[in-house]
Design a protein around this motif. Structure first.
Motif, PDB file in Angstrom:
ATOM      1  N   PRO A 420      16.845 -53.025  29.506  1.00  0.00           N
ATOM      2  CA  PRO A 420      16.257 -54.024  30.398  1.00  0.00           C
ATOM      3  C   PRO A 420      16.978 -55.360  30.292  1.00  0.00           C
ATOM      4  N   SER A 421      16.763 -56.201  31.255  1.00  0.00           N
ATOM      5  CA  SER A 421      17.341 -57.534  31.238  1.00  0.00           C
ATOM      6  C   SER A 421      16.831 -58.333  30.042  1.00  0.00           C
ATOM      7  N   ARG A 422      17.717 -59.039  29.366  1.00  0.00           N
ATOM      8  CA  ARG A 422      17.434 -59.884  28.194  1.00  0.00           C
ATOM      9  C   ARG A 422      17.104 -59.090  26.952  1.00  0.00           C
ATOM     10  N   ALA A 423      17.591 -57.841  26.876  1.00  0.00           N
ATOM     11  CA  ALA A 423      17.381 -57.030  25.665  1.00  0.00           C
ATOM     12  C   ALA A 423      18.523 -57.193  24.673  1.00  0.00           C
ATOM     13  N   GLY A 424      19.509 -58.050  24.975  1.00  0.00           N
ATOM     14  CA  GLY A 424      20.606 -58.312  24.045  1.00  0.00           C
ATOM     15  C   GLY A 424      21.858 -57.502  24.309  1.00  0.00           C
ATOM     16  N   LYS A 425      22.016 -57.014  25.529  1.00  0.00           N
ATOM     17  CA  LYS A 425      23.182 -56.156  25.823  1.00  0.00           C
ATOM     18  C   LYS A 425      24.495 -56.925  25.764  1.00  0.00           C
ATOM     19  N   THR A 426      24.550 -58.115  26.371  1.00  0.00           N
ATOM     20  CA  THR A 426      25.812 -58.855  26.452  1.00  0.00           C
ATOM     21  C   THR A 426      26.310 -59.327  25.088  1.00  0.00           C
ATOM     22  N   GLY A 436      36.993 -53.888  18.364  1.00  0.00           N
ATOM     23  CA  GLY A 436      37.933 -52.990  19.008  1.00  0.00           C
ATOM     24  C   GLY A 436      37.346 -52.003  19.989  1.00  0.00           C
ATOM     25  N   TYR A 437      36.025 -52.084  20.275  1.00  0.00           N
ATOM     26  CA  TYR A 437      35.390 -51.153  21.206  1.00  0.00           C
ATOM     27  C   TYR A 437      35.370 -51.738  22.620  1.00  0.00           C
ATOM     28  N   LYS A 438      35.734 -50.916  23.579  1.00  0.00           N
ATOM     29  CA  LYS A 438      35.556 -51.299  24.983  1.00  0.00           C
ATOM     30  C   LYS A 438      34.118 -50.979  25.365  1.00  0.00           C
ATOM     31  N   VAL A 439      33.343 -52.005  25.718  1.00  0.00           N
ATOM     32  CA  VAL A 439      31.903 -51.831  25.915  1.00  0.00           C
ATOM     33  C   VAL A 439      31.514 -52.261  27.327  1.00  0.00           C
ATOM     34  N   ALA A 440      30.826 -51.372  28.036  1.00  0.00           N
ATOM     35  CA  ALA A 440      30.217 -51.697  29.328  1.00  0.00           C
ATOM     36  C   ALA A 440      28.704 -51.722  29.144  1.00  0.00           C
ATOM     37  N   ASN A 441      28.006 -52.415  30.017  1.00  0.00           N
ATOM     38  CA  ASN A 441      26.549 -52.426  29.923  1.00  0.00           C
ATOM     39  C   ASN A 441      25.946 -52.467  31.314  1.00  0.00           C
ATOM     40  N   TYR A 442      24.753 -51.876  31.425  1.00  0.00           N
ATOM     41  CA  TYR A 442      24.066 -51.811  32.719  1.00  0.00           C
ATOM     42  C   TYR A 442      22.607 -52.209  32.545  1.00  0.00           C
ATOM     43  N   PRO A 443      22.122 -53.219  33.313  1.00  0.00           N
ATOM     44  CA  PRO A 443      20.713 -53.631  33.228  1.00  0.00           C
ATOM     45  C   PRO A 443      19.823 -52.753  34.108  1.00  0.00           C
ATOM     46  N   LEU A 444      18.822 -52.145  33.501  1.00  0.00           N
ATOM     47  CA  LEU A 444      17.901 -51.288  34.248  1.00  0.00           C
ATOM     48  C   LEU A 444      16.890 -52.129  35.025  1.00  0.00           C
ATOM     49  N   VAL A 445      16.629 -51.727  36.253  1.00  0.00           N
ATOM     50  CA  VAL A 445      15.612 -52.353  37.094  1.00  0.00           C
ATOM     51  C   VAL A 445      14.645 -51.257  37.536  1.00  0.00           C
ATOM     52  N   PRO A 446      13.344 -51.410  37.304  1.00  0.00           N
ATOM     53  CA  PRO A 446      12.385 -50.362  37.665  1.00  0.00           C
ATOM     54  C   PRO A 446      12.531 -49.910  39.107  1.00  0.00           C
ATOM     55  N   ASP A 447      12.471 -48.588  39.271  1.00  0.00           N
ATOM     56  CA  ASP A 447      12.519 -47.935  40.588  1.00  0.00           C
ATOM     57  C   ASP A 447      13.846 -48.156  41.320  1.00  0.00           C
ATOM     58  N   GLU A 448      14.856 -48.588  40.602  1.00  0.00           N
ATOM     59  CA  GLU A 448      16.190 -48.729  41.198  1.00  0.00           C
ATOM     60  C   GLU A 448      17.110 -47.695  40.572  1.00  0.00           C
ATOM     61  N   GLU A 449      17.730 -46.870  41.390  1.00  0.00           N
ATOM     62  CA  GLU A 449      18.577 -45.791  40.891  1.00  0.00           C
ATOM     63  C   GLU A 449      19.925 -46.357  40.435  1.00  0.00           C
TER      64      GLU A 449
END
Length: 552
Positions: A420-426, A436-449
């Motif tokens: 979820p947004s503001r869970a510390g992903k960034t 040394g890790y390539k890291v991507a992140n995606y914020p989940l939004v309810p009912d959004e695919e």
């Protein structure tokens, strides 16, 4: 009027006792129950003597192998047809038939959950909002409850539970899909929703003779995990008793202690001295202090560290040691210059200050191994090596795909963080990128695919982040305050609770193999360590996961 109710049908003997004791048992029904695992729906060549009608209902059903409850239900349907046929001939009063099939027991007695079922239950049970005691239970209690469930199955179209009917079991869906139906009050339309893996129903029935609030129908063949009230009560009451006994024992131990610990009001001062930045010494001390976090402020006081950097003169050493002596501080140092090192050691001895040389033993061992003396040069110089360039590229990649952008680049990532947004992903992403890790992140939004690319990458790269609703609400409220906004749905606690619940269900359905990490009370370093540990464990033992550095 024929009323049948089949619950917890687990053996032939159970069914035989129920029906043989009845004086009006229909031979067809008795036959189905006495031999539940045989071919109960017979072809026309084996017509039962009791059935004399010209139109044989057995011809309308395919021969099949089925459980006792399913077989009996099929026979009840046949009897219903016969009653309807006879009603017009010999009965003036209407005849009504009602059948309840509350549980399809298609397993042998004692069948328990598998490892995947246990993992599912350990995620679902603490989140059952109707049973607050589960959210307060230990992992051991949840594990005992999970191991105590029974596995049952329901065929497509079966009514698993009926609204308004009392029951003594809760069910969790392990496989398949269900339809949850609620009969509305007069003047309102009925409610209906679909459910699947991770959904539960009947939790209220574990609290007593509470009827089901909804009806549940199997939309497809389902595997269900059933927790009975008797088992639930035994485990919860045992846990409560054990907890009470442990608290009493702890109180007795506390009374017996006599001066073995310091006062909670005591403050332990720690001085860190370095002839460079002091970062390595500070990190080492903070890591060591975590071993005593359990008693800070309760039995062993609290701690405070003071860092002295770039200390390269004997006059500075004298002042620092005098201050340490006046405050009864522990002095930890990583001084490389031999002259300053010797001055620091001797000054601490003369002032009776406890001194700890962090690198002393290591450097002495390296001198012995290399057969050479240390250089005594402080500081460090970053060489532009392959590993350094790899870290730079990882940071640049992480910056580029931050916050769910550029999905077509996700296939290049080493780690994908979802949450979820503001869970510390960034911040977590950039901390891992610096390693040394390539890291991507995606914020989940309810009912959004999410984008399809999320499920096209290697799913072992994916890690789900979860955070409790209360701390998440506080973080979002602080964020909105920075923008001088308040009373937003984004930071509303009730909305966040629904969002967190939706995300947990999303993980069960879309990412059943993703490790789920709770960041509620964990910092970036702790969460990153957990992710790196999981990645290493997938390689095998620590030997297989060992990292070999380039030649120095």
């Amino acid at each position: 009027l024929i009323v049948l109710r089949f619950t917890q049908v687990r053996s032939k003997d159970n069914c035989r006792q129920c029906f043989v004791m009845s004086s009006f048992v229909d031979p067809m029904l008795l036959r189905a129950v006495v031999a539940p695992s045989s071919r109960v729906l017979q072809p026309h060549s084996k017509r039962l003597p009791s059935e004399r009608s010209t139109r044989d209902p057995w011809l309308e059903h395919r021969t099949t192998r089925t459980s006792a409850a399913t077989a009996a239900a099929a026979c009840v349907g046949i009897i219903a047809q016969q009653l309807k046929a006879r009603r017009g001939q010999s009965h003036t009063n209407s005849v009504r038939l009602k059948t309840w099939l509350t549980c399809i027991a298609n397993t042998s007695p004692g069948t328990g959950p598998g490892n995947a079922d246990l993992e599912l239950l350990q995620q679902v049970l603490p989140e059952v909002k109707e049973l607050l005691v589960l959210g307060q239970s230990t992992e051991e209690v949840i594990k005992r409850l999970a191991e105590a469930v029974m596995v049952v199955t329901a065929a497509e179209g079966n009514v698993i539970v009926q609204q308004g009917e009392p029951d003594d079991s809760m069910h969790v869906v392990a496989e398949g899909e269900i339809v949850v139906q609620r009969q509305a009050a007069e003047g309102e339309s009925p409610q209906e929703r679909n459910g699947g893996k991770g959904d539960y129903f009947g939790a209220e029935c574990l609290l007593g003779n509470t009827p089901h609030k909804t009806s549940v129908v199997a939309k497809s063949t389902c595997r269900l995990l059933r927790l009975d009230r008797k088992v639930f009560d035994e485990i919860i009451l045992d846990a409560a008793k054990a907890s009470s006994e442990n608290e009493d024992a702890e109180d007795e131990n506390d009374d017996d202690e006599d001066g073995l610990t310091c006062s909670p009001a005591d403050l332990v001062e720690i001085f860190i001295v370095s002839d460079s930045t002091g970062e390595s010494a500070s990190a080492s001390v903070q890591t060591a202090l975590k071993q005593f976090a359990y008693c800070f402020g309760s039995t062993c006081g609290t701690s405070r560290t003071t860092v002295y950097r770039f200390v390269r003169k004997k006059e500075e050493i004298a002042k620092i040691v005098e201050e340490a002596a006046s405050r009864n501080a522990l002095l930890v140092h990583t001084v490389m210059d031999t002259a300053i090192h010797d001055a620091l050691t001797s000054t601490c001895e003369s002032h009776s200050v406890v001194c700890c040389d962090l690198w002393g033993a290591l450097l002495a061992s390296l001198e012995k191994k290399f057969g050479a003396k240390r250089s005594g040069v402080s500081g460090r110089r970053q060489s532009v090596s392959d590993s350094y360039m790899q870290t730079v590229k990882a940071i640049e990649y992480t910056r580029k795909v931050d916050d769910g952008v550029l999905p077509h680049l996700w296939k290049e990532c080493d780690i994908m963080l979802i949450g979820p947004s503001r869970a510390g992903k960034t911040p977590l992403s950039f901390y891992l990128a610096q390693r040394g890790y390539k890291v991507a992140n995606y914020p989940l939004v309810p009912d959004e695919e999410p984008p399809k690319e999320l499920f096209e990458i290697d799913q072992e790269k994916c890690f789900g982040l979860i955070i409790q609703a209360e701390p998440l609400a506080a973080i979002r409220a602080a964020r909105m305050k920075q923008f001088k906004r308040s009373n937003t749905d984004y930071a509303n606690l009730n909305n966040i609770k629904k969002e967190v619940s939706w995300i947990k269900t999303f993980y069960l359905r879309k990412g059943p193999k993703w490790p789920i990490i709770d960041t509620s009370d964990a910092g970036v370093v702790e969460t990153a360590s957990r992710i790196m540990e999981i990645l290493d464990r997938r390689k095998g033992d620590p030997l297989a996961a060992a990292y070999e550095s380039p030649l120095s």
